[in-house]
Write a protein that holds these residues in place. Structure first.
Motif, PDB file in Angstrom:
ATOM      1  N   GLU A  96       0.737  -1.217   0.086  1.00 51.67           N
ATOM      2  CA  GLU A  96      -0.116   0.221   0.046  1.00 51.67           C
ATOM      3  C   GLU A  96       0.989   1.196   0.060  1.00 51.67           C
ATOM      4  O   GLU A  96       0.690   2.201  -0.705  1.00 51.67           O
ATOM      5  N   PHE A  97       1.964   1.315   0.818  1.00 54.52           N
ATOM      6  CA  PHE A  97       2.704   2.323   0.879  1.00 54.52           C
ATOM      7  C   PHE A  97       3.503   2.393  -0.454  1.00 54.52           C
ATOM      8  O   PHE A  97       3.585   3.666  -0.908  1.00 54.52           O
ATOM      9  N   GLN A  98       3.871   1.524  -0.972  1.00 52.48           N
ATOM     10  CA  GLN A  98       4.595   1.692  -2.295  1.00 52.48           C
ATOM     11  C   GLN A  98       3.688   2.172  -3.387  1.00 52.48           C
ATOM     12  O   GLN A  98       4.095   2.878  -4.420  1.00 52.48           O
ATOM     13  N   ASN A  99       2.574   1.925  -3.325  1.00 50.03           N
ATOM     14  CA  ASN A  99       1.531   2.237  -4.499  1.00 50.03           C
ATOM     15  C   ASN A  99       0.774   3.484  -4.063  1.00 50.03           C
ATOM     16  O   ASN A  99      -0.008   4.086  -4.881  1.00 50.03           O
ATOM     17  N   ARG A 100       1.107   4.264  -2.964  1.00 49.48           N
ATOM     18  CA  ARG A 100       0.285   5.494  -2.583  1.00 49.48           C
ATOM     19  C   ARG A 100       0.350   6.341  -3.569  1.00 49.48           C
ATOM     20  O   ARG A 100      -0.348   7.283  -3.922  1.00 49.48           O
ATOM     21  N   GLU A 101       1.700   6.550  -4.070  1.00 52.08           N
ATOM     22  CA  GLU A 101       1.993   7.662  -5.127  1.00 52.08           C
ATOM     23  C   GLU A 101       1.212   7.432  -6.343  1.00 52.08           C
ATOM     24  O   GLU A 101       0.579   8.489  -6.885  1.00 52.08           O
ATOM     25  N   LYS A 102       1.115   6.117  -6.676  1.00 48.37           N
ATOM     26  CA  LYS A 102       0.551   6.051  -7.907  1.00 48.37           C
ATOM     27  C   LYS A 102      -1.182   6.197  -7.837  1.00 48.37           C
ATOM     28  O   LYS A 102      -1.580   6.718  -8.439  1.00 48.37           O
ATOM     29  N   ASN A 103      -1.621   6.013  -6.474  1.00 46.76           N
ATOM     30  CA  ASN A 103      -3.147   6.135  -6.108  1.00 46.76           C
ATOM     31  C   ASN A 103      -3.078   7.684  -6.240  1.00 46.76           C
ATOM     32  O   ASN A 103      -4.237   8.150  -6.775  1.00 46.76           O
ATOM     33  N   LEU A 104      -2.220   8.388  -5.665  1.00 44.09           N
ATOM     34  CA  LEU A 104      -2.396   9.873  -5.615  1.00 44.09           C
ATOM     35  C   LEU A 104      -2.463  10.393  -6.863  1.00 44.09           C
ATOM     36  O   LEU A 104      -3.162  11.316  -7.371  1.00 44.09           O
ATOM     37  N   GLY A 105      -1.790   9.959  -7.984  1.00 43.71           N
ATOM     38  CA  GLY A 105      -1.249  10.317  -9.044  1.00 43.71           C
ATOM     39  C   GLY A 105      -2.639  10.098  -9.916  1.00 43.71           C
ATOM     40  O   GLY A 105      -3.181  10.846 -10.721  1.00 43.71           O
ATOM     41  N   ASP A 106      -3.598   9.118  -9.679  1.00 43.62           N
ATOM     42  CA  ASP A 106      -4.737   8.570 -10.331  1.00 43.62           C
ATOM     43  C   ASP A 106      -5.980   9.823  -9.921  1.00 43.62           C
ATOM     44  O   ASP A 106      -6.475  10.056 -10.668  1.00 43.62           O
ATOM     45  N   ASP A 107      -5.599   9.958  -8.325  1.00 40.20           N
ATOM     46  CA  ASP A 107      -6.575  10.950  -7.911  1.00 40.20           C
ATOM     47  C   ASP A 107      -6.639  12.131  -8.582  1.00 40.20           C
ATOM     48  O   ASP A 107      -7.354  12.734  -8.928  1.00 40.20           O
ATOM     49  N   SER A 108      -5.081  12.662  -8.795  1.00 44.85           N
ATOM     50  CA  SER A 108      -5.181  14.097  -9.096  1.00 44.85           C
ATOM     51  C   SER A 108      -5.398  14.081 -10.660  1.00 44.85           C
ATOM     52  O   SER A 108      -5.824  15.117 -11.039  1.00 44.85           O
ATOM     53  N   PHE A 109      -4.953  12.964 -11.445  1.00 43.54           N
ATOM     54  CA  PHE A 109      -5.618  13.008 -12.784  1.00 43.54           C
ATOM     55  C   PHE A 109      -7.196  13.008 -12.925  1.00 43.54           C
ATOM     56  O   PHE A 109      -7.427  13.729 -13.761  1.00 43.54           O
ATOM     57  N   GLY A 110      -7.749  12.311 -11.927  1.00 40.69           N
ATOM     58  CA  GLY A 110      -9.163  12.353 -11.981  1.00 40.69           C
ATOM     59  C   GLY A 110      -9.764  13.664 -11.630  1.00 40.69           C
ATOM     60  O   GLY A 110     -10.656  14.090 -12.267  1.00 40.69           O
ATOM     61  N   GLU A 111      -8.932  14.416 -10.673  1.00 44.01           N
ATOM     62  CA  GLU A 111      -9.587  15.921 -10.206  1.00 44.01           C
ATOM     63  C   GLU A 111      -9.110  16.691 -11.586  1.00 44.01           C
ATOM     64  O   GLU A 111     -10.084  17.373 -11.997  1.00 44.01           O
ATOM     65  N   SER A 112      -8.186  16.567 -12.459  1.00 39.42           N
ATOM     66  CA  SER A 112      -7.802  17.675 -13.317  1.00 39.42           C
ATOM     67  C   SER A 112      -8.804  17.167 -14.557  1.00 39.42           C
ATOM     68  O   SER A 112      -9.293  17.869 -15.268  1.00 39.42           O
ATOM     69  N   LYS A 113      -9.145  15.866 -14.621  1.00 39.90           N
ATOM     70  CA  LYS A 113     -10.376  15.813 -15.719  1.00 39.90           C
ATOM     71  C   LYS A 113     -11.475  16.065 -15.357  1.00 39.90           C
ATOM     72  O   LYS A 113     -12.152  16.864 -16.164  1.00 39.90           O
ATOM     73  N   THR A 114     -11.971  16.208 -13.909  1.00 41.15           N
ATOM     74  CA  THR A 114     -13.211  16.700 -13.527  1.00 41.15           C
ATOM     75  C   THR A 114     -13.410  18.286 -13.683  1.00 41.15           C
ATOM     76  O   THR A 114     -14.287  18.671 -14.355  1.00 41.15           O
ATOM     77  N   LYS A 115     -11.986  18.843 -13.585  1.00 32.84           N
ATOM     78  CA  LYS A 115     -11.833  20.168 -13.565  1.00 32.84           C
ATOM     79  C   LYS A 115     -11.946  20.450 -15.108  1.00 32.84           C
ATOM     80  O   LYS A 115     -12.496  21.701 -15.408  1.00 32.84           O
ATOM     81  N   GLN A 116     -11.328  19.813 -15.962  1.00 32.48           N
ATOM     82  CA  GLN A 116     -11.156  20.023 -17.388  1.00 32.48           C
ATOM     83  C   GLN A 116     -12.499  20.160 -18.058  1.00 32.48           C
ATOM     84  O   GLN A 116     -13.332  20.721 -18.718  1.00 32.48           O
ATOM     85  N   GLY A 117     -13.500  18.996 -17.549  1.00 30.52           N
ATOM     86  CA  GLY A 117     -14.856  18.798 -17.912  1.00 30.52           C
ATOM     87  C   GLY A 117     -15.797  19.791 -17.366  1.00 30.52           C
ATOM     88  O   GLY A 117     -16.627  20.141 -18.231  1.00 30.52           O
ATOM     89  N   ALA A 118     -15.512  20.321 -16.295  1.00 28.42           N
ATOM     90  CA  ALA A 118     -16.494  21.447 -15.732  1.00 28.42           C
ATOM     91  C   ALA A 118     -16.161  22.789 -16.470  1.00 28.42           C
ATOM     92  O   ALA A 118     -16.993  23.497 -16.969  1.00 28.42           O
TER      93      ALA A 118
END
Length: 122
Positions: A96-118
């Motif tokens: 989980e620790f080693q994958n946390r950055e990947k998960n954060l990256g996915d979340d931030s990507f999702g956020e930017s997609k949401t912001k772009q969509g808005a």
């Protein structure tokens, strides 16, 4: 792959061969000695290893909502019934620790997609 994570995978597969038994406390002490030995031999830590040594402890504290000077092994043992369970939990936490950055990256990507969509809807 770093020496630290190579040895951790070997220990996971055959704990008896490396640390005597599947024990989170024994694993912790082994890793302290391993870090010391590499430093004494002049082996430079990789960025991934430095990240583990600096960030794993505070990450475990945050995960378990504790503030303590106790080791990550002791924190894990507060939530386990025996050393073998703690050993297994360590490896789950490590993944989980080693994958946390990947998960954060996915979340931030999702956020930017949401912001772009808005923005596109405006």
């Amino acid at each position: 792959m770093s020496k630290l994570f190579e040895i951790l995978q070997k220990i996971k597969a055959k704990p008896g061969m490396y640390i005597g038994r599947a024990s989170v406390s024994d694993l912790f002490h082994f890793l302290v000695g391993f870090k010391t030995a590499l430093r004494e031999l002049g082996v430079e830590a990789t960025e991934e290893e430095i990240n583990f040594y600096r960030e794993f402890q505070p990450w475990v504290q945050k995960k378990y909502h504790v503030s303590t000077s106790n080791s990550w092994a002791k924190i894990i043992m507060l939530h386990c019934t025996n050393e073998q369970e703690g050993f297994s939990v360590f490896y789950k936490l490590l993944d989980e620790f080693q994958n946390r950055e990947k998960n954060l990256g996915d979340d931030s990507f999702g956020e930017s997609k949401t912001k772009q969509g808005a923005k596109m809807q405006q």
